[in-house]
Design a protein around this motif. Structure first.
Motif, PDB file in Angstrom:
ATOM      1  N   GLN A 125       0.841  -1.206   0.000  1.00 57.13           N
ATOM      2  CA  GLN A 125       0.000   0.000   0.000  1.00 57.13           C
ATOM      3  C   GLN A 125       0.869   1.247   0.000  1.00 57.13           C
ATOM      4  O   GLN A 125       1.904   1.300   0.692  1.00 57.13           O
ATOM      5  N   LEU A 126       0.401   2.240  -0.742  1.00 55.41           N
ATOM      6  CA  LEU A 126       1.111   3.526  -0.835  1.00 55.41           C
ATOM      7  C   LEU A 126       0.135   4.618  -0.376  1.00 55.41           C
ATOM      8  O   LEU A 126      -0.420   5.347  -1.204  1.00 55.41           O
ATOM      9  N   LEU A 146       8.100   1.998 -13.747  1.00 58.37           N
ATOM     10  CA  LEU A 146       7.908   0.546 -13.662  1.00 58.37           C
ATOM     11  C   LEU A 146       6.548   0.101 -14.191  1.00 58.37           C
ATOM     12  O   LEU A 146       6.458  -0.884 -14.935  1.00 58.37           O
ATOM     13  N   VAL A 147       5.499   0.822 -13.794  1.00 60.12           N
ATOM     14  CA  VAL A 147       4.145   0.308 -14.067  1.00 60.12           C
ATOM     15  C   VAL A 147       3.366   1.182 -15.042  1.00 60.12           C
ATOM     16  O   VAL A 147       2.230   0.843 -15.391  1.00 60.12           O
ATOM     17  N   GLY A 148       3.949   2.301 -15.493  1.00 64.53           N
ATOM     18  CA  GLY A 148       3.221   3.232 -16.372  1.00 64.53           C
ATOM     19  C   GLY A 148       2.527   4.289 -15.519  1.00 64.53           C
ATOM     20  O   GLY A 148       2.215   4.074 -14.347  1.00 64.53           O
ATOM     21  N   GLN A 149       2.269   5.434 -16.167  1.00 63.92           N
ATOM     22  CA  GLN A 149       1.772   6.576 -15.389  1.00 63.92           C
ATOM     23  C   GLN A 149       0.349   6.371 -14.862  1.00 63.92           C
ATOM     24  O   GLN A 149       0.035   6.765 -13.734  1.00 63.92           O
ATOM     25  N   THR A 150      -0.513   5.742 -15.671  1.00 65.31           N
ATOM     26  CA  THR A 150      -1.906   5.626 -15.218  1.00 65.31           C
ATOM     27  C   THR A 150      -1.999   4.682 -14.011  1.00 65.31           C
ATOM     28  O   THR A 150      -2.688   4.977 -13.035  1.00 65.31           O
ATOM     29  N   LYS A 151      -1.267   3.573 -14.069  1.00 62.19           N
ATOM     30  CA  LYS A 151      -1.297   2.638 -12.935  1.00 62.19           C
ATOM     31  C   LYS A 151      -0.646   3.273 -11.708  1.00 62.19           C
ATOM     32  O   LYS A 151      -1.142   3.140 -10.585  1.00 62.19           O
ATOM     33  N   ALA A 152       0.462   3.987 -11.932  1.00 59.83           N
ATOM     34  CA  ALA A 152       1.143   4.639 -10.798  1.00 59.83           C
ATOM     35  C   ALA A 152       0.221   5.665 -10.154  1.00 59.83           C
ATOM     36  O   ALA A 152       0.174   5.783  -8.918  1.00 59.83           O
ATOM     37  N   SER A 153      -0.532   6.387 -10.966  1.00 64.26           N
ATOM     38  CA  SER A 153      -1.466   7.377 -10.413  1.00 64.26           C
ATOM     39  C   SER A 153      -2.513   6.683  -9.554  1.00 64.26           C
ATOM     40  O   SER A 153      -2.862   7.158  -8.470  1.00 64.26           O
ATOM     41  N   LEU A 155      -2.231   3.847  -7.949  1.00 64.85           N
ATOM     42  CA  LEU A 155      -1.639   3.337  -6.705  1.00 64.85           C
ATOM     43  C   LEU A 155      -1.274   4.462  -5.746  1.00 64.85           C
ATOM     44  O   LEU A 155      -1.444   4.344  -4.533  1.00 64.85           O
ATOM     45  N   LEU A 156      -0.766   5.568  -6.307  1.00 63.81           N
ATOM     46  CA  LEU A 156      -0.261   6.639  -5.443  1.00 63.81           C
ATOM     47  C   LEU A 156      -1.341   7.639  -5.043  1.00 63.81           C
ATOM     48  O   LEU A 156      -1.240   8.261  -3.978  1.00 63.81           O
ATOM     49  N   LEU A 157      -2.360   7.820  -5.880  1.00 61.47           N
ATOM     50  CA  LEU A 157      -3.381   8.819  -5.532  1.00 61.47           C
ATOM     51  C   LEU A 157      -4.534   8.188  -4.747  1.00 61.47           C
ATOM     52  O   LEU A 157      -5.029   8.780  -3.792  1.00 61.47           O
ATOM     53  N   LEU A 158      -4.943   6.979  -5.147  1.00 64.24           N
ATOM     54  CA  LEU A 158      -6.024   6.324  -4.393  1.00 64.24           C
ATOM     55  C   LEU A 158      -5.474   5.643  -3.135  1.00 64.24           C
ATOM     56  O   LEU A 158      -6.163   5.553  -2.125  1.00 64.24           O
ATOM     57  N   GLY A 159      -4.254   5.160  -3.203  1.00 69.79           N
ATOM     58  CA  GLY A 159      -3.600   4.601  -2.017  1.00 69.79           C
ATOM     59  C   GLY A 159      -4.264   3.365  -1.458  1.00 69.79           C
ATOM     60  O   GLY A 159      -4.221   3.130  -0.242  1.00 69.79           O
ATOM     61  N   GLU A 160      -4.874   2.570  -2.337  1.00 63.51           N
ATOM     62  CA  GLU A 160      -5.539   1.360  -1.834  1.00 63.51           C
ATOM     63  C   GLU A 160      -4.562   0.184  -1.771  1.00 63.51           C
ATOM     64  O   GLU A 160      -3.620   0.119  -2.568  1.00 63.51           O
ATOM     65  N   PRO A 161      -4.796  -0.748  -0.839  1.00 64.05           N
ATOM     66  CA  PRO A 161      -3.895  -1.902  -0.756  1.00 64.05           C
ATOM     67  C   PRO A 161      -4.011  -2.799  -1.984  1.00 64.05           C
ATOM     68  O   PRO A 161      -5.076  -2.860  -2.597  1.00 64.05           O
ATOM     69  N   PHE A 162      -2.927  -3.472  -2.325  1.00 62.21           N
ATOM     70  CA  PHE A 162      -2.981  -4.465  -3.411  1.00 62.21           C
ATOM     71  C   PHE A 162      -2.185  -5.690  -3.000  1.00 62.21           C
ATOM     72  O   PHE A 162      -1.286  -5.623  -2.163  1.00 62.21           O
ATOM     73  N   ASP A 163      -2.567  -6.811  -3.595  1.00 67.16           N
ATOM     74  CA  ASP A 163      -1.988  -8.074  -3.137  1.00 67.16           C
ATOM     75  C   ASP A 163      -0.759  -8.481  -3.969  1.00 67.16           C
ATOM     76  O   ASP A 163      -0.377  -7.798  -4.931  1.00 67.16           O
ATOM     77  N   ALA A 164      -0.199  -9.609  -3.580  1.00 66.39           N
ATOM     78  CA  ALA A 164       1.058 -10.050  -4.201  1.00 66.39           C
ATOM     79  C   ALA A 164       0.853 -10.432  -5.666  1.00 66.39           C
ATOM     80  O   ALA A 164       1.748 -10.230  -6.493  1.00 66.39           O
ATOM     81  N   GLN A 165      -0.345 -10.962  -5.989  1.00 73.33           N
ATOM     82  CA  GLN A 165      -0.607 -11.318  -7.388  1.00 73.33           C
ATOM     83  C   GLN A 165      -0.581 -10.058  -8.262  1.00 73.33           C
ATOM     84  O   GLN A 165       0.017 -10.056  -9.344  1.00 73.33           O
TER      85      GLN A 165
END
Ligand SMILES: C/C=C/C(=O)SCCNC(=O)CCNC(=O)[C@H](O)C(C)(C)COP(=O)(O)OP(=O)(O)OC[C@H]1O[C@@H](n2cnc3c(N)ncnc32)[C@H](O)[C@@H]1OP(=O)(O)O
Length: 245
Positions: A125-126, A146-153, A155-165
């Protein structure tokens, strides 16, 4: 006893974050020890790789939230800042084994690792914006890369947890392992690295990681913004809300 421990085995310095009662949250003393053990390992000819792990069922819950309320001067000698730039300046490979939560800096530090392994309990989580903060450790540059701008946004703006998969499909981790194999696998990969010709390993790592000055500049910008956010009323409200749950 310090909440950071290390042991050296077969050319690998294994560093363990061990503060289970606070989900391995990193306080200033722990950042200082992490930095010390990395710098020592860098100058030890017997060490050719680092392996970072958390004790028990947590990697790290990130920065100690209580410390955010106490220490807002993020100068170059601040233990967190020193740790971040030590990570950037490492010349020997860094491997991480992630079980359980890896929150905040627990996820961003992975962007400085060369190999990352996790098990199914890992949860990344970020939550910087949730805490009224901004990303650190160069994540605002390294994660989009690493993941592209849309995915990074996301992860970084919504800040929700994500799993190992999800982390695996994004390329944040190298492999997802059964829990009972995580440490042995991370260790055997670290030993493989430690046995490589050290100068070629370090030179290759430097080439793979690219221009560290660009990352350093971005980290500096992040820290300037982070220091401002840390003082804000909206951030203090978030820290107090977490601490008084
Ligand atoms: C420069 C760096 C920036 C960053 O790293 S920003 C990110 C900062 N970190 C966070 O915001 C994460 C906060 N923690 C959590 O969200 C949760 O925890 C976890 C998902 C990691 C784990 O949840 P669960 O397993 O339910 O444990 P629990 O009951 O929340 O925590 C157990 C005890 O650990 C303390 N604790 C957990 N994380 C932190 C932390 N980061 N800083 C200070 N204390 C923490 C709690 O308060 C509590 O303590 P008590 O038993 O005394 O109530």
């Amino acid at each position: 006893m310090s909440n950071i421990q290390f042991q050296d085995e077969q050319g690998v310095r294994i560093i363990t974050i061990n503060r289970p009662d606070k989900r391995n949250a990193l306080n200033l003393e722990m950042y200082a020890r992490l930095t010390e053990y990395l710098i020592q390992g860098e100058s030890d000819n017997g060490i050719n790789a680092f392996l970072l792990k958390g004790e028990g069922d947590c990697f790290t819950s990130g920065n100690d939230v209580a410390d955010f309320l106490k220490n807002s001067d993020l100068g170059q000698n601040h233990p967190t800042v020193r740790f971040l730039f030590t990570l950037l300046d490492l010349t020997k490979p860094l491997v991480a084994a992630v079980a359980g939560p890896a929150v905040g800096i627990g996820t961003t530090l992975l962007l400085h690792c060369d190999l990352v392994y996790a098990d199914n309990t890992a949860k990344f989580q970020l939550p910087f914006v949730n805490l009224a903060l901004v990303p650190e450790a160069g994540a605002s540059l390294l994660l989009p890369r690493l993941v592209g701008q849309t995915k990074a946004s996301e992860l970084l703006l919504l800040g929700e947890p994500f799993d190992a998969q999800s982390a695996l499909s994004m390329g944040l981790i190298n492999d997802l392992l059964p829990s009972d194999e995580l440490m042995s696998h991370a260790m055997s990969q670290s030993i493989k690295l430690a046995k490589k010709p050290p100068q070629a390993l370090r030179a290759s790592r430097r080439l793979i990681r690219g221009d560290s000055e660009l990352i350093r500049e971005q980290m500096q910008k992040e820290l300037e913004e982070f220091a401002v956010r840390l003082q804000s009323d909206e951030a203090k409200a978030q820290f107090n809300a977490f601490l008084s749950r």
